[in-house]
Structures are given as structure tokens and as C-alpha cells.
Enzyme design. Structure first.
Site, PDB file in Angstrom:
ATOM      1  N   TYR A   1       4.571  -3.428  -8.052  1.00 17.87           N
ATOM      2  CA  TYR A   1       3.937  -4.007  -9.247  1.00 17.87           C
ATOM      3  C   TYR A   1       2.422  -4.040  -9.068  1.00 17.87           C
ATOM      4  O   TYR A   1       1.916  -3.741  -7.984  1.00 17.87           O
ATOM      5  CB  TYR A   1       4.484  -5.403  -9.491  1.00 17.87           C
ATOM      6  CG  TYR A   1       4.428  -6.263  -8.256  1.00 17.87           C
ATOM      7  CD1 TYR A   1       3.202  -6.558  -7.667  1.00 17.87           C
ATOM      8  CD2 TYR A   1       5.577  -6.757  -7.663  1.00 17.87           C
ATOM      9  CE1 TYR A   1       3.120  -7.320  -6.535  1.00 17.87           C
ATOM     10  CE2 TYR A   1       5.503  -7.518  -6.510  1.00 17.87           C
ATOM     11  CZ  TYR A   1       4.274  -7.791  -5.967  1.00 17.87           C
ATOM     12  OH  TYR A   1       4.185  -8.530  -4.839  1.00 17.87           O
TER      13      TYR A   1
ATOM     14  N   SER B   1       0.302 -10.623   0.579  1.00 16.86           N
ATOM     15  CA  SER B   1       1.276  -9.559   0.353  1.00 16.86           C
ATOM     16  C   SER B   1       2.553 -10.132  -0.235  1.00 16.86           C
ATOM     17  O   SER B   1       2.827 -11.324  -0.126  1.00 16.86           O
ATOM     18  CB  SER B   1       1.624  -8.889   1.685  1.00 16.86           C
ATOM     19  OG  SER B   1       2.332  -9.812   2.483  1.00 16.86           O
ATOM     20  N   LYS B   2       3.291  -9.252  -0.858  1.00 15.58           N
ATOM     21  CA  LYS B   2       4.557  -9.679  -1.445  1.00 15.58           C
ATOM     22  C   LYS B   2       5.498 -10.209  -0.374  1.00 15.58           C
ATOM     23  O   LYS B   2       6.168 -11.214  -0.553  1.00 15.58           O
ATOM     24  CB  LYS B   2       5.203  -8.504  -2.168  1.00 15.58           C
ATOM     25  CG  LYS B   2       6.526  -8.904  -2.759  1.00 15.58           C
ATOM     26  CD  LYS B   2       7.105  -7.867  -3.642  1.00 15.58           C
ATOM     27  CE  LYS B   2       8.413  -8.392  -4.205  1.00 15.58           C
ATOM     28  NZ  LYS B   2       9.151  -7.437  -4.956  1.00 15.58           N
ATOM     29  N   ARG B   3       5.504  -9.513   0.757  1.00 12.05           N
ATOM     30  CA  ARG B   3       6.433  -9.900   1.807  1.00 12.05           C
ATOM     31  C   ARG B   3       6.189 -11.340   2.237  1.00 12.05           C
ATOM     32  O   ARG B   3       7.090 -12.140   2.387  1.00 12.05           O
ATOM     33  CB  ARG B   3       6.276  -8.944   2.993  1.00 12.05           C
ATOM     34  CG  ARG B   3       7.457  -8.862   3.911  1.00 12.05           C
ATOM     35  CD  ARG B   3       7.300  -7.720   4.900  1.00 12.05           C
ATOM     36  NE  ARG B   3       5.921  -7.511   5.301  1.00 12.05           N
ATOM     37  CZ  ARG B   3       5.284  -8.207   6.224  1.00 12.05           C
ATOM     38  NH1 ARG B   3       5.911  -9.176   6.862  1.00 12.05           N
ATOM     39  NH2 ARG B   3       4.031  -7.957   6.512  1.00 12.05           N
TER      40      ARG B   3
ATOM     41  N   GLY C   1       5.371 -13.495  -1.743  1.00  5.12           N
ATOM     42  CA  GLY C   1       6.258 -13.359  -2.905  1.00  5.12           C
ATOM     43  C   GLY C   1       5.508 -12.974  -4.165  1.00  5.12           C
ATOM     44  O   GLY C   1       4.394 -12.464  -4.121  1.00  5.12           O
TER      45      GLY C   1
END
Ligand code: GLU
Length: 492
Positions: A15, A246-248, A251
Site C-alpha cells: 500500500y 514499517s508495516k511489520r 501495522g
């Protein structure tokens, strides 16, 4: 300055990240400031990881933020032939060579370097091949990669970065890097430069994580006979523990769509993002679009990393408090019609929109939005904290029950009695209601504050809010009376 041409070249592998949105924003501001062009280029050459859903998400996110582009989207994959042609030109002109070293050979050299505790870099074995040797290996069908021939000697690859100043890398520290894989596909390092040359990019404004590639890219510009653009690398954005966001780790909170879904005003998010790595030189924090275009400059991009101040464990705020306070500022101060429209979308999404708010109850709707918006942080608050104004299925805050209801068990009989008194009133004006309430409290010998707070909890569901008598007027006699009559459920 000739026409400014900047680009935003996201890789569509996820995204739209707020870090990428900031990159897009800085490029957009710079283009708008100088009457230039912003080119959108989707760098989709990593076929395994690129997806259409990601491309759609990036385009939607940019549109939502109001970051418009002037050319594109171009797709890097469509220019593969050009990238290969550039590699061939480098080969023909002696600025690149075919390398037939096998993976096993390279691994063995790398291992030897590791054992000797020296830095590994390709040793240039194939650089010394004669044209006959190359032809022989090619005729034998041996696979090869194409490597760029880093110039020899004591020179440096250098550039003047608008943010970091002079950046230099000794040529000796650069290995002959691969520009075309053995399957014939060009590497990103080359494609990126070839595209920037074709798109006549004058300024490359990108994250500091690209800084490591730039010296090698300057060599490519030179060898391809192109003028190198001006580079401006932006600081990274880290969390409060100095980890890259980061997404990791964090979230969805790092995704632009998260802010859309959680009631952010697009420009408020831009205003927040611009401050992550740039400052106007004073402590101004709120900028209109025009003011920001005027104030923005590459020279005021900070070198130090910016902090996205998000503490996962802080239940009070779901994202960086500054993002929320900036959003709240816009929510409070933007044109009421605009906010009312945005709030309408939220109410529609929740299924609590009444068409009358656009018709006979228009004025009531606008006044209500005006009354309650001053305490809100996000648009979703209209359906959350402000729900009692628009629907009957509002929740009553636990902390309000604790403080205003549970401690005063007598309210269980008082609130319905008060309902009867209020039902008899000839009108529901501020003074009429206040008078009735005071008389009611005096007759019972109970402090009016206790009854007012109990009533607020019951009819708005909230611990705090606008002045109670004002709020009652907006809720109206019928709803207030009905809610007070049904207050018994608060005591169970
Ligand atoms: N596609 C690259 C990225 O998303 C762009 C790097 C650049 O701006 O050159 O990181």
C-alpha cells in the site's frame, strides 16, 4: 532554472506508505513552487512482487491526498527495451563488459574474502577478457551478466546533495556492478537512471535510503552522456525507539489508507507529513496549500532523522499525537460546510445519516456539527463521540458511568422524575430548561452538578462535551425526555 521536472517512482509492492506519501508530497511541493512538472512512474520491474492492487492503492492514496501529477503514470516495465539498449550502448563504448563468472566462482571468492577478513568486491576477472575470448565464450553458449566498468584510479564518484552537502565515494571502493542479469533483464539501478534521463528529470528528491545507490548512478549518467540531476535525499522517518517505521513493526498505522479510514482530513495529513523532515525555519506548524508551496524549499529539509511519535501502548492516541492535533485544528477551523460534508460521509458510512440533514434539518445539522466539532480529533468522532446527536444506538462511556452514575444511586429515581418535569415545559430554550432543572434540584435538596453530570452521561453518553444546556437544545425535548426515562439501564 530550466523547467523543473521531478518524479515520484513508487514500487507497487504494497500500500502507499506514509513515508512514500511524504516523498510524493515533497516532489509535488517542489514542482508546484517552481511551476514545474511532477511525473508519476510506477517502478514495476519486480514482477514477482508488483501487483495491480498496489498500483490502485497508490493512485487512490495520491488522489485522496490531493497530490496531483502532470505526466504518467508511466510504467517502468514498458521501457525494458530502452534499458537494454542503454546497456548495449555502454558495452559498445567500452563502459561495460560481459562477465561470465559463475555463481560458484563468485561464491568461492566471496568466501575467501570472508576468511581473509577483507571486503569483497568483484575482482574484475572478465574485464580483462579480449574480444576473441568474449566471442568464444558467447559462442559456447555460456551465460553472462553485464557489468558496468567503474573507472580506475584515485578518482571519486561525487555529487552535491541539496540536503546532505557534498557526497563522495572513492571509485576504488566501488565494484563493477551488474546492470543486466544473465536472463537479459536490466537491473533497477540502470532502469531508474535511463528513465530519469528519458523523462528529463532535473531533481531527484528521494529517501536517504537511496543515498547508497547515488554514487554509482552518477557514473551511469556520465557514461551515458547525460547531465546528472540535482539530488536531494530526505531523512528517514523513525519511531520513538529509532526503528524504521514499517508495516511489520507498526501495522496499518503507516499506511495512508489507515488515515483515510480513521477520519483524517487529507490536507491535515499532508500538513503533518511535511513536518516529518522539513521545517519552515520558525515554529509555524499550520500551512494552507498555497502557504506551504510558497514556504517549501529543499534547503530546509532536515538532515537528522524525523520521528514518527507513535507509542503502540498508549491507548489514548492511536497515532502520532501531533498528527491528531493538526487534524483537530483543521476539523475545528475549516469552513463549516466542508466539514459538514465530510461528516456526512462518515454518518452515511455508519448508516446514521438522515436525508433531512440536507433538507429541512439542514440548519440544525450545521449547527450541531459546529457545536461538537471543537472537541473532536477525527471525522470519525462524529459517529463515535458525537453519535448521540445523530442516533439512538450510542454507547455510554464506562468512565462516565463510573464517575457520574455509579457514585450517585439516587439518580436512578431522579432522572425519570426530571424527565417528567422537562416533558411539561412549553419550550426547550436554554433558560427555560436551566430554570426547570434548578427548581427540580432545589426541591429535592440535591446538588445540581450531580444531576447535570448524570443527565449528560445519560443523554450524550459522554463524560465531557459542550455546555449541557446548549447540548440539550440541540438534542431536543423529545429525545432528552425519552433518554432520561430510559436511564434505568445505566444502573444495572
Ligand atoms: N522505486 C524506488 C522506491 O520505491 C524509487 C527510488 C528512487 O526514487 O529513485 O524506492
Amino acid at each position: 532554472m530550466s523547467e523543473v521536472r521531478v518524479r515520484f517512482p513508487p514500487s507497487p509492492t504494497g500500500y502507499l506508505h506514509i513515508g512514500s506519501a511524504r516523498t510524493a508530497l515533497y516532489n509535488w511541493l517542489f514542482a508546484r513552487k517552481h511551476g514545474g512538472k511532477l511525473i508519476l512512474r510506477i517502478e514495476d520491474t519486480d514482477i514477482e512482487r508488483s501487483t495491480q492492487a498496489s498500483i490502485d492503492g497508490i493512485l487512490d492514496g495520491m488522489k485522496w491526498l490531493g497530490i496531483d501529477w502532470d505526466e504518467g503514470p508511466y510504467y517502468q516495465s514498458q521501457f525494458k527495451d530502452e534499458h537494454v539498449a542503454a546497456a548495449n550502448k555502454l558495452l559498445e563504448e567500452g563502459n561495460a563488459y560481459k562477465c561470465f563468472c559463475t555463481k560458484e566462482e563468485l561464491d568461492a571468492k566471496r568466501e575467501a574474502a570472508r576468511v581473509a577478513k577483507s571486503d569483497y568486491g568483484y575482482d574484475g576477472t572478465c574485464r580483462a577478457l579480449t574480444p576473441d575470448e568474449v566471442a568464444e565464450k558467447e559462442n559456447a553458449g555460456l551465460p553472462y551478466v553485464v557489468r558496468f566498468k567503474v573507472p580506475e584510479g584515485d578518482g571519486v564518484a561525487s555529487f552535491e546533495d541539496s540536503v546532505y552537502g557534498k557526497v563522495e565515494k572513492p571509485l576504488r571502493d566501488l565494484e563493477d556492478f551488474v546492470i543486466v542479469r544473465s536472463d537479459g533483464s536490466p537491473l533497477y539501478m540502470l532502469s531508474n537512471v535511463v528513465d530519469d534521463i528519458r523523462d528529463r528529470i532535473t531533481h531527484v528528491i528521494r529517501g536517504a535510503d537511496g543515498l547508497g545507490n547515488t554514487p554509482r548512478q552518477t557514473l551511469l549518467y556520465h557514461a551515458l552522456g547525460a547531465k546528472q540531476p540535482i539530488f536531494a535525499h530526505m531523512p528517514l522517518t523513525l519511531d520513538h525507539q529509532k526503528a524504521k517505521i514499517s508495516k511489520r513493526k507498526h501495522g496499518e498505522i503507516v499506511a495512508v489508507h489507515f488515515y483515510k479510514e480513521h477520519g483524517f482530513i487529507p490536507w491535515a495529513l499532508c500538513n503533518f507529513l511535511v513536518l516529518l523532515g522539513w521545517s519552515p525555519g520558525d515554529d509555524t506548524e499550520i500551512f494552507s496549500r498555497e502557504e506551504l508551496i510558497e514556504a517549501f524549499s529543499l534547503e530546509r529539509i532536515n538532515r537528522s532523522n524525523s520521528i514518527f511519535n507513535y507509542k503502540k501502548d498508549d491507548p489514548k492516541f492511536f497515532t502520532d499525537p501531533k498528527a491528531l492535533s493538526i487534524n483537530a485544528h483543521y476539523l475545528r477551523t475549516m469552513d463549516i460546510e466542508v466539514i459538514a460534508e465530510m461528516a456526512a460521509e462518515v454518518l452515511k458510512g455508519e448508516g446514521i445519516w438522515d436525508e433531512a440533514y440536507a433538507g429541512e434539518k439542514r440548519q440544525w445539522y450545521l449547527d450541531t456539527v459546529e457545536l461538537i466539532r471543537t472537541r473532536f480529533h477525527t471525522l470519525t468522532d462524529f459517529a463515535g463521540a458525537g453519535r448521540a446527536y445523530f442516533a439512538e444506538d450510542y454507547e455510554v462511556e464506562e468512565r462516565a458511568i463510573k464517575k457520574n452514575i455509579a457514585k450517585h444511586p439516587d439518580l436512578e429515581k431522579y432522572l425519570p422524575q426530571l424527565a417528567d418535569k422537562l416533558a411539561e415545559l412549553p419550550d426547550f430554550e436554554h433558560d427555560t430548561v436551566e430554570e426547570a432543572l434548578r427548581t427540580f434540584c432545589e426541591a429535592l435538596g440535591v446538588k445540581s452538578g450531580i444531576v447535570i453530570n448524570g443527565m449528560r452521561t445519560c443523554v450524550t453518553g459522554r463524560l465531557a462535551g459542550p455546555s449541557m444546556f446548549e447540548a440539550l437544545g440541540f438534542l431536543g425535548q423529545d429525545r432528552v425526555v425519552a433518554r432520561l426515562r430510559g436511564s434505568g439501564k445505566l444502573f444495572s
